[in-house]
Design a protein around this motif. Structure first.
Motif, PDB file in Angstrom:
ATOM      1  N   LEU A 236       0.813  -1.213   0.000  1.00  0.00           N
ATOM      2  CA  LEU A 236       0.000   0.000   0.000  1.00  0.00           C
ATOM      3  C   LEU A 236       0.849   1.267   0.000  1.00  0.00           C
ATOM      4  O   LEU A 236       0.358   2.338  -0.362  1.00  0.00           O
ATOM      5  N   GLU A 237       2.116   1.150   0.395  1.00  0.00           N
ATOM      6  CA  GLU A 237       2.971   2.338   0.420  1.00  0.00           C
ATOM      7  C   GLU A 237       3.134   2.971  -0.954  1.00  0.00           C
ATOM      8  O   GLU A 237       3.470   4.152  -1.074  1.00  0.00           O
ATOM      9  N   ALA A 238       2.883   2.202  -2.021  1.00  0.00           N
ATOM     10  CA  ALA A 238       2.995   2.740  -3.381  1.00  0.00           C
ATOM     11  C   ALA A 238       1.841   3.673  -3.727  1.00  0.00           C
ATOM     12  O   ALA A 238       1.944   4.473  -4.660  1.00  0.00           O
ATOM     13  N   MET A 239       0.739   3.594  -2.990  1.00  0.00           N
ATOM     14  CA  MET A 239      -0.458   4.386  -3.292  1.00  0.00           C
ATOM     15  C   MET A 239      -0.335   5.760  -2.637  1.00  0.00           C
ATOM     16  O   MET A 239      -0.994   6.077  -1.651  1.00  0.00           O
ATOM     17  N   GLN A 240       0.515   6.595  -3.212  1.00  0.00           N
ATOM     18  CA  GLN A 240       0.880   7.869  -2.605  1.00  0.00           C
ATOM     19  C   GLN A 240      -0.240   8.902  -2.610  1.00  0.00           C
ATOM     20  O   GLN A 240      -0.156   9.916  -1.929  1.00  0.00           O
ATOM     21  N   LEU A 241      -1.307   8.682  -3.372  1.00  0.00           N
ATOM     22  CA  LEU A 241      -2.419   9.619  -3.406  1.00  0.00           C
ATOM     23  C   LEU A 241      -3.460   9.317  -2.329  1.00  0.00           C
ATOM     24  O   LEU A 241      -4.394  10.091  -2.141  1.00  0.00           O
ATOM     25  N   LEU A 242      -3.293   8.203  -1.634  1.00  0.00           N
ATOM     26  CA  LEU A 242      -4.310   7.728  -0.708  1.00  0.00           C
ATOM     27  C   LEU A 242      -4.515   8.727   0.435  1.00  0.00           C
ATOM     28  O   LEU A 242      -3.588   9.064   1.155  1.00  0.00           O
ATOM     29  N   SER A 243      -5.767   9.175   0.597  1.00  0.00           N
ATOM     30  CA  SER A 243      -6.084  10.092   1.691  1.00  0.00           C
ATOM     31  C   SER A 243      -7.063   9.480   2.691  1.00  0.00           C
ATOM     32  O   SER A 243      -7.084   9.884   3.849  1.00  0.00           O
ATOM     33  N   CYS A 244      -7.888   8.515   2.246  1.00  0.00           N
ATOM     34  CA  CYS A 244      -8.855   7.869   3.130  1.00  0.00           C
ATOM     35  C   CYS A 244      -8.726   6.358   2.993  1.00  0.00           C
ATOM     36  O   CYS A 244      -8.795   5.831   1.879  1.00  0.00           O
ATOM     37  N   LEU A 245      -8.572   5.664   4.112  1.00  0.00           N
ATOM     38  CA  LEU A 245      -8.334   4.218   4.071  1.00  0.00           C
ATOM     39  C   LEU A 245      -9.119   3.534   5.182  1.00  0.00           C
ATOM     40  O   LEU A 245      -9.024   3.897   6.353  1.00  0.00           O
ATOM     41  N   ASN A 246      -9.886   2.520   4.793  1.00  0.00           N
ATOM     42  CA  ASN A 246     -10.663   1.734   5.753  1.00  0.00           C
ATOM     43  C   ASN A 246     -10.113   0.317   5.813  1.00  0.00           C
ATOM     44  O   ASN A 246     -10.211  -0.442   4.846  1.00  0.00           O
ATOM     45  N   LEU A 247      -9.507  -0.039   6.944  1.00  0.00           N
ATOM     46  CA  LEU A 247      -8.954  -1.377   7.165  1.00  0.00           C
ATOM     47  C   LEU A 247      -9.686  -2.092   8.295  1.00  0.00           C
ATOM     48  O   LEU A 247      -9.170  -3.059   8.858  1.00  0.00           O
ATOM     49  N   SER A 248     -10.872  -1.653   8.608  1.00  0.00           N
ATOM     50  CA  SER A 248     -11.600  -2.236   9.732  1.00  0.00           C
ATOM     51  C   SER A 248     -12.004  -3.676   9.454  1.00  0.00           C
ATOM     52  O   SER A 248     -12.133  -4.097   8.307  1.00  0.00           O
ATOM     53  N   ASN A 249     -12.189  -4.436  10.540  1.00  0.00           N
ATOM     54  CA  ASN A 249     -12.652  -5.824  10.464  1.00  0.00           C
ATOM     55  C   ASN A 249     -11.752  -6.690   9.583  1.00  0.00           C
ATOM     56  O   ASN A 249     -12.204  -7.388   8.676  1.00  0.00           O
ATOM     57  N   ASN A 250     -10.445  -6.630   9.862  1.00  0.00           N
ATOM     58  CA  ASN A 250      -9.466  -7.514   9.239  1.00  0.00           C
ATOM     59  C   ASN A 250      -8.760  -8.302  10.335  1.00  0.00           C
ATOM     60  O   ASN A 250      -9.276  -8.416  11.450  1.00  0.00           O
ATOM     61  N   LYS A 251      -7.595  -8.823  10.032  1.00  0.00           N
ATOM     62  CA  LYS A 251      -6.860  -9.637  10.994  1.00  0.00           C
ATOM     63  C   LYS A 251      -5.462  -9.091  11.251  1.00  0.00           C
ATOM     64  O   LYS A 251      -4.522  -9.851  11.488  1.00  0.00           O
ATOM     65  N   LEU A 252      -5.327  -7.771  11.181  1.00  0.00           N
ATOM     66  CA  LEU A 252      -4.041  -7.148  11.479  1.00  0.00           C
ATOM     67  C   LEU A 252      -3.719  -7.392  12.943  1.00  0.00           C
ATOM     68  O   LEU A 252      -4.480  -7.001  13.830  1.00  0.00           O
ATOM     69  N   GLY A 253      -2.572  -8.031  13.192  1.00  0.00           N
ATOM     70  CA  GLY A 253      -2.287  -8.510  14.534  1.00  0.00           C
ATOM     71  C   GLY A 253      -1.351  -7.659  15.351  1.00  0.00           C
ATOM     72  O   GLY A 253      -1.104  -7.965  16.512  1.00  0.00           O
ATOM     73  N   SER A 254      -0.800  -6.594  14.759  1.00  0.00           N
ATOM     74  CA  SER A 254       0.174  -5.798  15.502  1.00  0.00           C
ATOM     75  C   SER A 254       0.289  -4.421  14.882  1.00  0.00           C
ATOM     76  O   SER A 254      -0.119  -4.183  13.736  1.00  0.00           O
ATOM     77  N   LEU A 255       0.883  -3.510  15.626  1.00  0.00           N
ATOM     78  CA  LEU A 255       1.145  -2.173  15.102  1.00  0.00           C
ATOM     79  C   LEU A 255       2.200  -2.211  14.008  1.00  0.00           C
ATOM     80  O   LEU A 255       2.182  -1.382  13.096  1.00  0.00           O
ATOM     81  N   THR A 256       3.117  -3.176  14.072  1.00  0.00           N
ATOM     82  CA  THR A 256       4.141  -3.250  13.030  1.00  0.00           C
ATOM     83  C   THR A 256       3.529  -3.541  11.669  1.00  0.00           C
ATOM     84  O   THR A 256       4.101  -3.190  10.642  1.00  0.00           O
ATOM     85  N   ALA A 257       2.350  -4.176  11.648  1.00  0.00           N
ATOM     86  CA  ALA A 257       1.679  -4.447  10.378  1.00  0.00           C
ATOM     87  C   ALA A 257       1.235  -3.167   9.685  1.00  0.00           C
ATOM     88  O   ALA A 257       0.944  -3.168   8.485  1.00  0.00           O
ATOM     89  N   LEU A 258       1.194  -2.062  10.434  1.00  0.00           N
ATOM     90  CA  LEU A 258       0.773  -0.778   9.867  1.00  0.00           C
ATOM     91  C   LEU A 258       1.948   0.006   9.296  1.00  0.00           C
ATOM     92  O   LEU A 258       1.773   1.151   8.868  1.00  0.00           O
TER      93      LEU A 258
END
Length: 698
Positions: free
Chosen positions: A571-593
């Motif tokens: 996702l780091e390639a999407m430099q225009l991104l201003s709004c992002l919804n990652l709710s209700n996934n399985k991200l297990g740590s802050l490092t995943a962000l």
């Protein structure tokens, strides 16, 4: 080990082992004393020899033996026969140790060291290796040593290739022989040695060879691994290529200094808002490269005269990256006036862009696009944070292009650079098609690796036929195969889910028409009109991994909620991104962000109802390079942050992730970490924050 059950030790065996351990401890203690005091007497040498024969894994003993040999050689420099005798005795000792354990790393390494001294007869080494490889044909230590000896003997790669065939025909289940064969073939094809060019003939012969192994014993994986290597040789492109960019070639980008309003006179697909008047220029390559700078990338424009600073989009300090970005600052525009600027970008006109394997970028590419600067409004529109973004279904409506928009405004297809020379031939497609027909039989027999190989063959066939659009003609069949594999092989289900996600994203993103089915206009119900924000909604697709990012560089609002994402890498390639919804996934740590730190335009983020803080150990710190690894620069001072209770030391991942972000809206509810103390820390870390978990802060 390797599926062999262990037998319970008998009492007499335990007593013998105890006595042996006691003897080894005594030998080890005496050797350490001799080592420390630099004692190299005959008695000391005999003791060290006895130790390595009984325990070939004693690295300290082998290092001591090196000092012994050097001591003896120094005393016999003038006598060639004595030198040879000393080294031959040491080779005999190593051979004795290898008989005790012929998988001993230390013994094989010591033997290499002795041979490097010279004065030894090398021919007998191949005979010794043959004896050991008859005992264990797959011993990779012996194969590694064989490559070393073959180089000393100047044996041709053709001779060694013949030896691998001999060993494979003796036993198909020989991983090391198959691996050695792939290494040798790579070298021979690269050098275009006689009989190994053209590539077509070589690979055809190899396919026939590996078929014998696969169909003799479909359950043995060694031949399958080699088969997948062959398939990779058919599909992969060695040279680095530019595959996508933003702004897209021949696109018209509209740059506004104010937040976009409800004006529908221009398309939201090629418009961009920037308070500073800068536009990111993104280059997306097919593999990681280095050397992207003002010398290898030139820009022609009426205003951009200074060298631009190119940065790799990486979470560590490496200079090899698949995605590179720079920012172009445009001149100020007076109120009620507009300007248009034409830019031409030349990529690779001079050498310097190099892949990780050392191959130069050799396909010069030119991009041209126009940036139209809209006049600055006298009363700036409200920023994103002024009105809260709500990710409810009723706020989204299927996107319908406005009548004022030109027919061809969406640059989705243009993102992909499609002026490369075709890399495939009819032979590639025909060969893959023949292989598909062959392996359908094994797939029908519920052979797990047969199904996996068929899925990869079908994917490769689509890539070869449509290398520019990645159109997946066999996508439904491939998706079905991965679903079958998830059921057949639950132990590796996560891998199959990831592959399923990649294929599904290729199916969703091949062209403009397909992507438009997932594009929605966002409407704030508190407002009377539908705004000009377009959201790409990829929610509820069971995605566990992101892919096809090169098709999504234009996206500014992205909904990935209700999936199974454990990582957001890419996702780091999407430099225009201003709004992002990652709710209700399985991200297990802050490092995943971690990738979010590189999204400088990001204002709205929803990571609610994930698993952040639920796991006591964050395994991503140890399994992969993360943005929070020791290679990452830290420029914050914990003394600057005063919290009401949350410890900065206990939440340093949060500090590194959020301190550099300029969020106006954040949702973290539903995670184990989302307590009041943590929220207080976030408010201190992100002073621009206006909404937190739906509550207005300012």
């Amino acid at each position: 080990m390797h599926g062999r059950p262990r037998k319970a030790a008998k009492p007499e065996d335990e007593a013998a082992s105890s006595a042996q351990a006691q003897e080894l401890r005594a030998l080890q203690s005496q050797l350490l004393s001799n080592h420390h005091n630099k004692i190299y007497t005959d008695e000391a040498q005999q003791l060290s020899a006895k130790l390595v024969q009984q325990n070939p894994e004693s690295y300290t003993a082998w290092n001591y033996r090196k000092l012994v040999v050097q001591h003896n050689l120094a005393q016999s420099e003038s006598d060639p026969d004595s030198l040879k005798s000393i080294l031959d005795q040491e080779l005999g000792l190593v051979e004795s140790a290898l008989k005790q354990n012929f998988k001993s790393y230390g013994a094989w390494h010591h033997r290499k060291w002795v041979l490097s001294k010279g004065h030894s007869v090398l021919d007998r080494e191949l005979k010794l290796l043959k004896r050991f490889q008859q005992l264990d044909p797959r011993n990779f230590n012996a194969w590694n040593y064989r490559r070393f000896v073959a180089a000393l003997l100047n044996r041709s790669e053709e001779e060694e290739l013949d030896y691998t065939r001999e060993m494979i025909e003796h036993n198909f289940s020989n991983y090391s022989a198959w691996h050695n064969r792939s290494v040798l073939l790579c070298n021979l094809m690269k050098k275009k040695s006689q009989g190994f060019f053209p590539k077509k003939k070589v690979l055809n012969d190899e396919y026939e060879h590996v078929h014998d192994a696969i169909f003799t014993d479909p359950d043995d994986q060694s031949g399958w691994f080699y088969y997948l290597w062959l398939l990779d040789q058919m599909v992969k492109t060695d040279a680095p290529l530019l595959v996508a960019s933003w702004p897209a070639h021949e696109s018209d980008v509209i740059l506004s200094r104010n937040r976009r309003s409800d004006d529908s006179s221009f398309s939201p697909f090629d418009s961009f808002q920037s308070d500073s008047g800068t536009v990111p220029l993104i280059l997306y390559f097919n593999q990681a490269v280095e050397g992207v700078n003002s010398s290898t990338i030139t820009i022609e424009s009426l205003f951009c005269t200074k060298d631009l600073n190119w940065k790799p989009l990486l979470q560590n300090n490496s200079q090899l990256s698949q995605v590179w970005v720079t920012h172009i600052k445009f001149p100020d525009v007076k109120p009620h006036s507009s300007e248009a600027y034409q830019l031409k970008i030349s990529v690779g006109q001079s050498q310097g862009i190099i892949s990780a394997s050392g191959i130069h970028y050799s396909h010069p590419t030119q991009l041209a696009f126009k940036v139209c600067l809209r006049p600055i409004e006298t009363e700036p529109a409200t920023k994103q944070g002024g009105q809260r973004i709500l990710w409810r279904d009723e706020n989204f409506h299927m996107y319908q292009p406005q009548s004022q928009e030109p027919d061809e405004v969406v640059p989705i297809d243009q993102l992909i650079i499609n002026d490369h020379e075709p890399t495939a031939s009819n032979w590639h497609a025909e060969t893959i098609a023949n292989e598909i027909a062959l392996f359908r039989e094994l797939s029908e027999l519920n052979c797990k690796i047969g199904k996996l190989t068929l899925a990869r063959l079908l994917t490769a066939h689509d890539v070869i036929l449509s290398p520019r659009t990645s159109k997946m003609a066999h996508s439904e069949e491939v998706l079905g195969l991965y679903i079958d594999l998830i059921k057949l092989d639950p132990l590796h289900s996560q891998y199959y889910k990831d592959e399923h996600s990649l294929v599904l994203l290729q199916k969703v993103t091949p062209n403009r028409e397909s992507l438009l089915n997932h594009c929605f206009s966002y409407k704030n119900l508190a407002s009377s009109s539908i705004g000009n924000d377009i959201c790409l909604r990829l929610s509820k697709l069971s995605l566990s991994r992101m892919g096809s990012i090169e098709k999504l560089l234009w996206v500014q609002m992205l909904d990935l909620s209700h999936n199974e994402l454990r990582s957001i890498e890419g996702l780091e390639a999407m430099q225009l991104l201003s709004c992002l919804n990652l709710s209700n996934n399985k991200l297990g740590s802050l490092t995943a962000l971690g990738p979010l730190r590189l999204l400088k335009s990001l204002e709205v983020l929803d990571i609610s109802y994930n698993e952040i803080g639920s796991h006591t150990i964050d395994t991503t710190r140890y399994l992969c390079s993360t943005p929070l690894s020791h290679t990452e620069e830290t420029s914050w001072n914990s003394d600057e942050i005063v919290t009401g209770g949350a410890s900065v030391k206990d939440n340093w991942e949060a500090v590194l992730i959020f301190k550099s972000m300029s969020l106006t809206q954040l949702a973290i509810v539903g995670n184990a970490i989302s307590g009041e103390n943590f929220k207080s820390l976030l408010v201190k870390l992100v002073p621009t924050l206006e909404w937190l978990d739906g509550d207005k802060l300012h």
